[in-house]
Design a protein around this motif. Structure first.
Motif, PDB file in Angstrom:
ATOM      1  N   CYS A 273       0.846  -1.210  -0.088  1.00 21.41           N
ATOM      2  CA  CYS A 273       0.005   0.025  -0.006  1.00 21.41           C
ATOM      3  C   CYS A 273       0.797   1.272   0.045  1.00 21.41           C
ATOM      4  N   HIS A 274       0.208   2.405  -0.227  1.00 25.46           N
ATOM      5  CA  HIS A 274       0.915   3.407  -0.348  1.00 25.46           C
ATOM      6  C   HIS A 274       1.402   4.053   1.044  1.00 25.46           C
ATOM      7  N   SER A 275       0.608   4.176   2.031  1.00 24.64           N
ATOM      8  CA  SER A 275       0.466   4.688   3.272  1.00 24.64           C
ATOM      9  C   SER A 275       1.528   4.129   4.262  1.00 24.64           C
ATOM     10  N   ARG A 276       2.497   4.804   4.779  1.00 18.08           N
ATOM     11  CA  ARG A 276       3.588   4.009   5.546  1.00 18.08           C
ATOM     12  C   ARG A 276       2.678   3.461   6.907  1.00 18.08           C
ATOM     13  N   GLY A 296       5.106  -1.236   2.661  1.00 21.59           N
ATOM     14  CA  GLY A 296       4.720   0.116   2.039  1.00 21.59           C
ATOM     15  C   GLY A 296       5.494   0.103   0.549  1.00 21.59           C
ATOM     16  N   PHE A 297       4.862   1.041  -0.365  1.00 20.21           N
ATOM     17  CA  PHE A 297       5.380   0.770  -1.608  1.00 20.21           C
ATOM     18  C   PHE A 297       6.813   1.336  -1.881  1.00 20.21           C
ATOM     19  N   HIS A 298       7.166   2.340  -1.233  1.00 17.53           N
ATOM     20  CA  HIS A 298       8.370   3.050  -1.386  1.00 17.53           C
ATOM     21  C   HIS A 298       9.383   2.196  -0.765  1.00 17.53           C
ATOM     22  N   ALA A 299       9.128   1.449   0.383  1.00 17.64           N
ATOM     23  CA  ALA A 299       9.802   0.612   1.058  1.00 17.64           C
ATOM     24  C   ALA A 299      10.232  -0.554   0.239  1.00 17.64           C
ATOM     25  N   LEU A 300       9.152  -1.194  -0.670  1.00 17.77           N
ATOM     26  CA  LEU A 300       9.456  -2.076  -1.480  1.00 17.77           C
ATOM     27  C   LEU A 300      10.150  -1.658  -2.586  1.00 17.77           C
ATOM     28  N   VAL A 347      -2.691  -4.862  -3.753  1.00 19.24           N
ATOM     29  CA  VAL A 347      -2.673  -3.591  -3.622  1.00 19.24           C
ATOM     30  C   VAL A 347      -3.619  -3.011  -2.935  1.00 19.24           C
ATOM     31  N   ASP A 348      -3.538  -2.402  -1.813  1.00 19.16           N
ATOM     32  CA  ASP A 348      -4.719  -1.998  -0.911  1.00 19.16           C
ATOM     33  C   ASP A 348      -4.498  -0.476  -1.219  1.00 19.16           C
ATOM     34  N   GLU A 349      -5.624   0.414  -1.012  1.00 19.79           N
ATOM     35  CA  GLU A 349      -5.627   1.807  -1.120  1.00 19.79           C
ATOM     36  C   GLU A 349      -5.065   2.239  -2.424  1.00 19.79           C
TER      37      GLU A 349
END
Length: 561
Positions: A273-276, A296-300, A347-349
């Motif tokens: 998801c996007h939200s950390r 989280g997406f950016h951590a991924l 993928v959530d949100e």
């Protein structure tokens, strides 16, 4: 049907095995008595002492009639009731065969009758007069004895199982001497009924805590939740699915269930998801699940690119890093190291994802893999969301039932919703509370008072509450005001289970708590997205602290705000 106080029993009483007999009597009285009778159920509103024992003077039920007077009733459960004159002890044998000592029900009913008469005669709004008053005992499961049980215990004051089922109304009429009022007694009158309501029903209203209402609503939601999973059976044979629904329709719950099912089937599964803060919450819930990666997406993006030995460019802005550099690095990592890919990507949100990020997420999928995207259907807020994901050839599926918010909260959030119809299946719940305050400091103070009221007066557990604000400045102000409180606080990312969450609406996106205190301070709430998100985070209780002008906009179309 009789006029009942309370009109329906709280969940705490219905679920209490010690109250089963009382619940049966409550339901039976509602059936056999007409609207001229008023029935007061005592236990919820008179309470118990600090050891949990009933106070002297209480009874289980008080039946009042404007013509016939009052009848105090004590109820004792158990399949067998006995009295031993050698030790003056009453005993009850339960359905499991266990014997319990019980209080003298006749003495309890008689004492209650005199206590109610005393309170009634002391009432300044009721002219004291002599009215017919009787007492009785109901054993709903026990058989009748062969004769009287003693000088002060004639058979006629008892109602046993057969009479309880077939002749309860007649027994009550006999105890009240209906149509045969003693010559020295006057009618109780409508003023007597009103006096009893003030004495007995008013304290019940005062003692009904918001905490109890939240617990009752939560129980109903737990019953509803399994129905959400039916959507997974519908999409089982669809490799690429887009599941859309408004707030409260269970997108995150279903996404978690799909992730668990996929991982349990031995499929290498990614949930992102996007939200950390939401990602942190998902990671805690799904920690150490075999075959499942939660990130989280950016951590991924960062983790996968490092594993593939790919570095994001340096010397760029933070915005450029997050919007393009990291997603590009994720795409390159998957192309360079196909072994990093997953069988199932969830993928959530999804409405929070930029169009070009879907290219990187599609690259994370193995050939013949499955992708599930869960996205909000609010067209008023997320009008262009989903344009990019449609390029993945997803099949759209819709969630149409709100299983998270009470009907009152769903109605408030729906002001800021436009899209396919959503039906709220939960309980009506409490009305939305609107607290008026003008300045930012006044709003913070009002929000802080509301938090203290919920925890200290309304018996709401801190872990059931979140205080949401518009931005970092308002968050800092609230934390400064509450710095001396003993109420434990946390934020959306740490989300300690027993602490009150204090954070911004944006960071709390995708999360929920039973009770939300929303402090509207700043410009961010002018955006429909944040109003919609903020209102829908509350499962059962929502308090909005705002200026009258803000309240008017936030509640447009609602009455009573």
């Amino acid at each position: 049907m009789a006029v009942l106080w309370p009109k329906r029993l709280p969940r705490s009483v219905l679920d209490d095995p010690r109250r089963k007999a009382e619940v049966r009597v409550y339901d039976r009285l509602a059936e056999v008595l007409d609207e001229s009778f008023h029935v007061f159920y005592s236990s919820p509103w008179l309470g118990t002492d600090r050891l949990g024992n009933e106070k002297d003077g209480e009874c289980d039920f008080l039946i009042a009639h404007p013509e016939h007077g009052i009848l105090a009733i004590e109820v004792k459960g158990g399949r067998e009731i006995s009295f031993d004159p050698r030790d003056s002890q009453w005993r009850s044998t339960d359905h499991g065969g266990f014997v319990h000592k019980i209080k003298d029900p006749v003495a309890q009913a008689r004492s209650a009758k005199h206590e109610i008469l005393k309170r009634l005669n002391d009432s300044p709004r009721w002219p004291s007069r002599f009215v017919h008053a009787a007492h009785g005992v109901i054993f709903p499961s026990a058989g009748s004895p062969p004769g009287n049980l003693g000088a002060d215990r004639p058979t006629r004051i008892f109602c046993y199982s057969r009479q309880f089922h077939d002749g309860l109304g007649a027994w009550i009429a006999e105890r009240l001497k209906a149509g045969q009022r003693p010559a020295n007694c006057e009618p109780l009158g409508r003023d007597g009924i009103a006096a009893l309501e003030r004495l007995l029903a008013h304290p019940f209203t005062l003692s009904f805590r918001i905490g109890a209402a939240l617990a009752e609503a939560d129980t109903e939601f737990r019953v509803l939740e399994p129905s959400q999973y039916q959507i997974l059976d519908m999409i089982a044979d669809i490799p690429r699915a887009l599941v859309r629904g408004g707030a409260g329709t269970g997108k995150t719950v279903v996404a978690i269930e799909e992730a668990l099912r996929s991982a349990a089937a031995g499929q290498k599964t990614l949930l992102t998801c996007h939200s950390r803060p939401l990602a942190s919450n998902l990671e805690r819930k799904l920690k150490n699940v075999e075959n499942l990666t939660v990130s989280g997406f950016h951590a991924l993006c960062g983790q996968s690119s490092r594993q593939a030995g790919i570095s994001a460019p340096s010397g760029i802005s933070k915005r450029e890093l997050y919007e393009s550099a990291l997603p590009n690095a994720l795409y390159r990592a998957m192309e360079a190291q196909p072994a990093l890919r997953w069988n199932t990507v969830i993928v959530d949100e999804g409405q929070d994802f930029r169009d070009d990020w879907w290219i990187a997420l599609d690259a994370c999928l193995l050939p013949d893999g499955r992708i599930r995207v869960f996205m909000d259907s609010n067209q008023r807020v997320y009008e262009s969301a989903g344009d990019g994901v449609r390029d993945l050839s997803v099949v759209p599926v819709r969630l149409s039932r709100n299983l998270r918010n009470t009907k009152n909260i769903h109605k408030a959030a729906s002001v800021h919703y436009s899209g396919p119809d959503i039906v709220a299946d939960g309980p009506d719940g409490l009305e939305v509370s609107w607290v008026s305050a003008e300045s930012p400091d006044a709003k913070v103070e009002a929000g802080y008072r509301e938090l203290r009221r919920l925890v200290l007066n309304e018996e709401v557990a801190p872990g059931d509450i979140a205080v949401l604000v518009n931005g970092p400045v308002a968050k800092a102000s609230f934390l400064e005001r509450s710095s001396g409180t003993s109420i434990p606080l946390t934020d959306a990312e740490i989300m300690a289970l027993e602490d009150v969450v204090v954070d911004t609406v944006r960071r709390f996106k995708g999360l929920e708590r039973s009770a939300i205190v929303l402090i509207v301070s700043g410009d961010e709430m002018d955006q429909r997205e944040l109003a919609y998100v903020a209102f829908s985070r509350a499962r059962a209780y929502l308090c909005v602290v705002s200026s009258p002008m803000e309240a008017k906009w936030l509640s447009e179309g609602l009455s009573g705000a």
